[in-house]
Design a protein around this motif. Sequence first.
Motif, PDB file in Angstrom:
ATOM      1  N   SER A 119       0.833  -1.208   0.000  1.00  0.00           N
ATOM      2  CA  SER A 119       0.000   0.000   0.000  1.00  0.00           C
ATOM      3  C   SER A 119       0.866   1.255   0.000  1.00  0.00           C
ATOM      4  N   ARG A 120       1.912   1.256   0.808  1.00  0.00           N
ATOM      5  CA  ARG A 120       2.818   2.404   0.867  1.00  0.00           C
ATOM      6  C   ARG A 120       3.460   2.668  -0.492  1.00  0.00           C
ATOM      7  N   LEU A 121       3.674   1.604  -1.267  1.00  0.00           N
ATOM      8  CA  LEU A 121       4.285   1.730  -2.594  1.00  0.00           C
ATOM      9  C   LEU A 121       3.265   2.046  -3.693  1.00  0.00           C
ATOM     10  N   GLY A 122       2.010   2.257  -3.292  1.00  0.00           N
ATOM     11  CA  GLY A 122       0.995   2.661  -4.265  1.00  0.00           C
ATOM     12  C   GLY A 122       0.114   1.551  -4.791  1.00  0.00           C
ATOM     13  N   TRP A 123       0.235   0.346  -4.261  1.00  0.00           N
ATOM     14  CA  TRP A 123      -0.612  -0.768  -4.672  1.00  0.00           C
ATOM     15  C   TRP A 123      -1.863  -0.777  -3.794  1.00  0.00           C
ATOM     16  N   ASP A 124      -3.018  -0.659  -4.403  1.00  0.00           N
ATOM     17  CA  ASP A 124      -4.284  -0.661  -3.678  1.00  0.00           C
ATOM     18  C   ASP A 124      -4.889  -2.060  -3.720  1.00  0.00           C
ATOM     19  N   GLU A 125      -5.263  -2.573  -2.555  1.00  0.00           N
ATOM     20  CA  GLU A 125      -5.899  -3.890  -2.530  1.00  0.00           C
ATOM     21  C   GLU A 125      -7.344  -3.761  -2.981  1.00  0.00           C
ATOM     22  N   LEU A 126      -7.752  -4.651  -3.865  1.00  0.00           N
ATOM     23  CA  LEU A 126      -9.135  -4.718  -4.323  1.00  0.00           C
ATOM     24  C   LEU A 126      -9.864  -5.682  -3.390  1.00  0.00           C
ATOM     25  N   GLU A 127     -10.246  -5.162  -2.222  1.00  0.00           N
ATOM     26  CA  GLU A 127     -10.804  -6.021  -1.182  1.00  0.00           C
ATOM     27  C   GLU A 127     -12.083  -6.725  -1.612  1.00  0.00           C
ATOM     28  N   ASP A 128     -12.864  -6.112  -2.487  1.00  0.00           N
ATOM     29  CA  ASP A 128     -14.096  -6.739  -2.951  1.00  0.00           C
ATOM     30  C   ASP A 128     -13.824  -7.921  -3.885  1.00  0.00           C
ATOM     31  N   LYS A 129     -12.598  -8.068  -4.368  1.00  0.00           N
ATOM     32  CA  LYS A 129     -12.225  -9.177  -5.252  1.00  0.00           C
ATOM     33  C   LYS A 129     -11.543 -10.319  -4.495  1.00  0.00           C
ATOM     34  N   ARG A 130     -11.249 -10.121  -3.219  1.00  0.00           N
ATOM     35  CA  ARG A 130     -10.549 -11.134  -2.423  1.00  0.00           C
ATOM     36  C   ARG A 130     -11.340 -12.438  -2.422  1.00  0.00           C
ATOM     37  N   LEU A 131     -10.613 -13.545  -2.633  1.00  0.00           N
ATOM     38  CA  LEU A 131     -11.223 -14.872  -2.644  1.00  0.00           C
ATOM     39  C   LEU A 131     -10.390 -15.799  -1.757  1.00  0.00           C
ATOM     40  N   GLY A 132     -10.774 -15.951  -0.502  1.00  0.00           N
ATOM     41  CA  GLY A 132     -10.026 -16.818   0.408  1.00  0.00           C
ATOM     42  C   GLY A 132      -8.578 -16.381   0.549  1.00  0.00           C
ATOM     43  N   HIS A 133      -7.657 -17.196   0.063  1.00  0.00           N
ATOM     44  CA  HIS A 133      -6.224 -16.917   0.156  1.00  0.00           C
ATOM     45  C   HIS A 133      -5.751 -15.945  -0.930  1.00  0.00           C
ATOM     46  N   ALA A 134      -6.604 -15.641  -1.909  1.00  0.00           N
ATOM     47  CA  ALA A 134      -6.217 -14.801  -3.049  1.00  0.00           C
ATOM     48  C   ALA A 134      -6.538 -13.338  -2.774  1.00  0.00           C
ATOM     49  N   HIS A 135      -5.511 -12.499  -2.891  1.00  0.00           N
ATOM     50  CA  HIS A 135      -5.641 -11.056  -2.711  1.00  0.00           C
ATOM     51  C   HIS A 135      -5.239 -10.397  -4.027  1.00  0.00           C
ATOM     52  N   PHE A 136      -5.934  -9.323  -4.394  1.00  0.00           N
ATOM     53  CA  PHE A 136      -5.653  -8.629  -5.645  1.00  0.00           C
ATOM     54  C   PHE A 136      -5.256  -7.189  -5.348  1.00  0.00           C
ATOM     55  N   PHE A 137      -4.211  -6.723  -6.046  1.00  0.00           N
ATOM     56  CA  PHE A 137      -3.698  -5.362  -5.890  1.00  0.00           C
ATOM     57  C   PHE A 137      -3.625  -4.708  -7.266  1.00  0.00           C
TER      58      PHE A 137
END
Length: 131
Positions: free
Chosen positions: A86-104
């Motif tokens: 996040s500090r480096l400018g990557w925003d997590e797409l929390e609505d796309k999170r699927l269990g162990h999968a996180h999207f930035f």
Amino acid sequence: MFKIWSIIFLIGVTTACANTGESAYDAAAGYKPSAVNEQFVVPLLSEQQPFTFSNPNILKGSTYKLKGIGGEQGLYPPLAYFEELSRLGWDELEDKRLGHAHFFIKNQTVISVIVKEDFIQVYELKKDAKY
């Protein structure tokens, strides 16, 4: 005096035997550019592993081994790592999170991080990918 040296020796032997040679996740150790995208970092102590994938939505991917990164069964996302992203400018797409999968996302580039016990997988998705 002999007892003190014996205790010190036993502590040293126990510590040496407990060390498996694998690096453990330590947020304070820092980060390095990933092989997937040089703007997307991974923990400094992680070891890149050979990896193949067949998902047509993935442009590039890599696995990084690091003891303790996801906690037991990968149930505990590495929050300090995500804060660094996040500090480096990557925003997590929390609505796309699927269990162990996180999207930035950053500048139209989408990266997925799969968090498991003792490793993470990092994927850069193709521009037209469905996720």
